[in-house]
Design a protein around this motif. Structure first.
Motif, mmCIF file in Angstrom:
data_model
loop_
_atom_site.group_PDB
_atom_site.id
_atom_site.type_symbol
_atom_site.label_atom_id
_atom_site.label_comp_id
_atom_site.label_asym_id
_atom_site.label_seq_id
_atom_site.Cartn_x
_atom_site.Cartn_y
_atom_site.Cartn_z
ATOM 1 N N ASP A 49 0.818 -1.215 0.000
ATOM 2 C CA ASP A 49 0.000 0.000 0.000
ATOM 3 C C ASP A 49 0.852 1.266 0.000
ATOM 4 O OD1 ASP A 49 0.795 0.555 2.621
ATOM 5 O OD2 ASP A 49 -1.200 0.309 3.494
ATOM 6 N N TRP A 50 0.185 2.409 0.175
ATOM 7 C CA TRP A 50 0.826 3.714 0.095
ATOM 8 C C TRP A 50 1.879 3.933 1.178
ATOM 9 C CZ3 TRP A 50 -0.257 5.660 4.799
ATOM 10 C CH2 TRP A 50 -1.388 5.166 5.432
ATOM 11 N N SER A 51 1.876 3.121 2.234
ATOM 12 C CA SER A 51 2.828 3.308 3.330
ATOM 13 C C SER A 51 4.144 2.575 3.090
ATOM 14 C CB SER A 51 2.220 2.813 4.650
ATOM 15 O OG SER A 51 2.065 1.390 4.647
ATOM 16 N N THR A 52 4.223 1.830 1.994
ATOM 17 C CA THR A 52 5.416 1.035 1.728
ATOM 18 C C THR A 52 5.973 1.393 0.352
ATOM 19 O OG1 THR A 52 6.275 -1.224 1.699
ATOM 20 C CG2 THR A 52 4.066 -0.894 0.782
ATOM 21 N N ALA A 53 6.854 0.558 -0.178
ATOM 22 C CA ALA A 53 7.446 0.794 -1.505
ATOM 23 C C ALA A 53 7.953 -0.525 -2.056
ATOM 24 C CB ALA A 53 8.598 1.803 -1.409
ATOM 25 N N ILE A 54 8.225 -0.528 -3.345
ATOM 26 C CA ILE A 54 8.651 -1.750 -4.022
ATOM 27 C C ILE A 54 10.009 -2.232 -3.513
ATOM 28 C CG2 ILE A 54 9.765 -0.512 -5.929
ATOM 29 C CD1 ILE A 54 7.746 -3.821 -6.120
ATOM 30 N N THR A 55 10.796 -1.358 -2.905
ATOM 31 C CA THR A 55 12.110 -1.742 -2.397
ATOM 32 C C THR A 55 12.055 -2.261 -0.964
ATOM 33 O OG1 THR A 55 12.435 0.588 -1.799
ATOM 34 C CG2 THR A 55 13.382 -0.155 -3.890
ATOM 35 N N ARG A 56 10.900 -2.245 -0.336
ATOM 36 C CA ARG A 56 10.775 -2.733 1.046
ATOM 37 C C ARG A 56 10.970 -4.247 1.089
ATOM 38 N NH1 ARG A 56 6.007 -4.320 4.318
ATOM 39 N NH2 ARG A 56 6.299 -3.683 6.484
ATOM 40 N N ASP A 60 10.003 3.357 -5.989
ATOM 41 C CA ASP A 60 10.972 4.009 -5.103
ATOM 42 C C ASP A 60 12.249 4.287 -5.885
ATOM 43 O OD1 ASP A 60 12.091 5.035 -2.762
ATOM 44 O OD2 ASP A 60 12.827 3.076 -2.099
ATOM 45 N N GLY A 61 12.057 4.979 -7.020
ATOM 46 C CA GLY A 61 13.206 5.381 -7.819
ATOM 47 C C GLY A 61 13.705 4.356 -8.809
ATOM 48 N N HIS A 109 13.794 2.099 -12.281
ATOM 49 C CA HIS A 109 13.383 2.256 -13.676
ATOM 50 C C HIS A 109 11.995 1.638 -13.816
ATOM 51 C CE1 HIS A 109 13.131 1.401 -17.992
ATOM 52 N NE2 HIS A 109 14.052 2.359 -18.156
ATOM 53 N N PRO A 110 11.107 2.243 -14.619
ATOM 54 C CA PRO A 110 9.746 1.720 -14.756
ATOM 55 C C PRO A 110 9.686 0.231 -15.098
ATOM 56 C CG PRO A 110 9.858 3.878 -15.759
ATOM 57 C CD PRO A 110 11.269 3.522 -15.352
ATOM 58 N N ASP A 111 10.606 -0.240 -15.943
ATOM 59 C CA ASP A 111 10.595 -1.663 -16.297
ATOM 60 C C ASP A 111 10.921 -2.545 -15.092
ATOM 61 O OD1 ASP A 111 9.988 -0.933 -18.868
ATOM 62 O OD2 ASP A 111 12.026 -1.215 -19.648
ATOM 63 N N GLU A 112 11.867 -2.098 -14.280
ATOM 64 C CA GLU A 112 12.236 -2.872 -13.099
ATOM 65 C C GLU A 112 11.113 -2.841 -12.070
ATOM 66 O OE1 GLU A 112 14.553 -5.218 -10.473
ATOM 67 O OE2 GLU A 112 14.550 -4.899 -12.637
ATOM 68 N N TRP A 113 10.459 -1.690 -11.916
ATOM 69 C CA TRP A 113 9.298 -1.584 -11.023
ATOM 70 C C TRP A 113 8.219 -2.580 -11.442
ATOM 71 C CZ3 TRP A 113 5.244 2.864 -11.451
ATOM 72 C CH2 TRP A 113 4.312 2.765 -10.398
ATOM 73 N N GLU A 114 7.911 -2.602 -12.746
ATOM 74 C CA GLU A 114 6.913 -3.531 -13.267
ATOM 75 C C GLU A 114 7.308 -4.976 -12.982
ATOM 76 O OE1 GLU A 114 5.509 -5.124 -17.650
ATOM 77 O OE2 GLU A 114 6.009 -3.001 -17.424
ATOM 78 N N HIS A 115 8.539 -5.310 -13.270
ATOM 79 C CA HIS A 115 9.007 -6.693 -13.076
ATOM 80 C C HIS A 115 8.864 -7.113 -11.621
ATOM 81 C CE1 HIS A 115 11.492 -10.268 -13.339
ATOM 82 N NE2 HIS A 115 12.258 -9.789 -12.364
ATOM 83 N N ARG A 116 9.309 -6.254 -10.715
ATOM 84 C CA ARG A 116 9.255 -6.610 -9.291
ATOM 85 C C ARG A 116 7.818 -6.659 -8.778
ATOM 86 N NH1 ARG A 116 14.140 -3.871 -5.796
ATOM 87 N NH2 ARG A 116 15.803 -3.984 -7.359
ATOM 88 N N ALA A 117 7.012 -5.694 -9.205
ATOM 89 C CA ALA A 117 5.628 -5.663 -8.727
ATOM 90 C C ALA A 117 4.868 -6.901 -9.175
ATOM 91 C CB ALA A 117 4.925 -4.400 -9.220
ATOM 92 N N LEU A 118 5.004 -7.276 -10.431
ATOM 93 C CA LEU A 118 4.295 -8.454 -10.936
ATOM 94 C C LEU A 118 4.802 -9.732 -10.273
ATOM 95 C CD1 LEU A 118 3.995 -7.581 -14.740
ATOM 96 C CD2 LEU A 118 2.195 -7.513 -13.004
ATOM 97 N N ARG A 119 6.115 -9.801 -10.064
ATOM 98 C CA ARG A 119 6.667 -10.981 -9.400
ATOM 99 C C ARG A 119 6.109 -11.109 -7.981
ATOM 100 N NH1 ARG A 119 12.954 -10.871 -8.982
ATOM 101 N NH2 ARG A 119 12.420 -9.327 -7.388
ATOM 102 N N ARG A 120 6.037 -9.994 -7.276
ATOM 103 C CA ARG A 120 5.506 -10.032 -5.912
ATOM 104 C C ARG A 120 4.023 -10.399 -5.898
ATOM 105 N NH1 ARG A 120 8.245 -5.521 -1.938
ATOM 106 N NH2 ARG A 120 10.418 -6.124 -2.327
ATOM 107 N N MET A 121 3.265 -9.858 -6.817
ATOM 108 C CA MET A 121 1.842 -10.164 -6.835
ATOM 109 C C MET A 121 1.599 -11.630 -7.179
ATOM 110 S SD MET A 121 0.717 -7.355 -5.743
ATOM 111 C CE MET A 121 -1.013 -7.787 -5.751
#
Length: 288
Positions: free
Chosen positions: A83-90, A122-123, A125-137
């Motif tokens: 959620d809004w209180s965290t970030a993809i790098t947490r 959290d800073g 690259h958009p592609d890396e954000w996408e990759h990590r977010a989808l992997r986590r989900m």
């Protein structure tokens, strides 16, 4: 069952509920506001300012016991995962730990639904954000499926929060019955998109709905009673009805509590109850 709106005195159509801490900090205030509305369903996020997963076992036992004694159904629990209180790098391990706690507590509460989001950037690259977010989900959905839970991704913070096509991509990538969508009618006010336009391609995937309304201002959203703002709550409800939605409608009016800013005003219960009555009024003309 929670209180329901009915069509011409006929069969029940949908459960009406509310996020308890929008009405008050303590559980007593929360359940009193639900009782004042004549409803019997609640959504849990925090009690005494503490997230559900962070409550001590003793505190949670009191919550579960009180709800059982009152016959209050829990329609969903709202986690902090992504959620809004965290970030993809947490540390992802913290989210997996929260899910494990909630799996047990959802069993006690009699609900399978857990609200999640898909991680603010959290800073990266958009592609890396996408990759990590989808992997986590994907991983979260797999864990939820093993625990007989259903994660409900809200159109709020994170990679898939405000883009309907990203939400579709996320569902396709996870490919799991344990990941569905939570649609909040008012989040488009904060994130800059028309609610009905966002809902249209996703409506078949929506399993839970939050009701709030507001208007955009230069200083950010100004929240209103449902039906009094620019979120087209009535249009959203009509679209959901047209597509056979049978889940809960849960008020999250933000009239006193704004979780993003950790602000609480006065008269929380009064605003919460007024929002519930406004939702009932919106449903009445449609005969729901």
């Amino acid at each position: 069952m929670g209180r329901v709106a009915r069509a011409g005195g006929g069969a029940a159509v949908t459960v009406l509920a509310g996020i308890g801490d929008e009405a008050g900090t303590g559980l007593a205030e929360q359940v009193a506001a639900i009782a004042a509305l004549g409803w019997s369903a609640i959504e849990l996020r925090t009690v005494d300012g503490v997230a559900l997963a962070e409550l001590t076992d003793e505190a949670f036992d009191r919550v579960a016991g009180t709800l059982a004694e009152l016959g209050l159904r829990t329609v969903c629990v709202d986690s902090r995962i992504g959620d809004w209180s965290t970030a993809i790098t947490r540390d992802f391990g913290l989210d997996l730990a929260e899910l494990r706690v909630l799996a047990d507590r959802c069993g006690r509460l009699g609900t399978r639904y857990v609200r999640v989001m898909s991680y603010p950037n959290d800073g990266l690259h958009p592609d890396e954000w996408e990759h990590r977010a989808l992997r986590r989900m994907r991983e979260l959905a797999a864990r939820a499926e093993q625990a007989d839970l259903v994660l409900l991704h809200e159109n709020c913070a994170g990679w898939a929060g405000s883009d309907a096509m990203r939400a579709v991509r996320m569902l396709e990538e996870a490919d799991s019955p344990a990941l569905r969508l939570l649609f909040d009618t008012g989040n488009g006010i904060a994130y800059g998109y028309p609610a009905v336009d966002y809902l249209r391609p996703l409506v078949e995937h929506v399993a839970h709905v939050h009701i709030k309304d507001g208007v955009a201002t230069p200083n950010g959203p100004e929240w209103t009673l449902p039906g009094a703002g620019n979120a087209d709550v009535a249009g959203c409800l009509a679209m959901l009805t047209e597509h056979g939605y049978q889940g809960a409608l849960s008020i999250e009016p933000h009239l006193a509590l704004r979780p993003h800013e950790q602000e609480r005003g006065t008269g929380s219960a009064d605003g919460f109850i007024a929002a519930g009555r406004a939702l009932e009024a919106l449903l009445a003309p449609a005969g729901r």
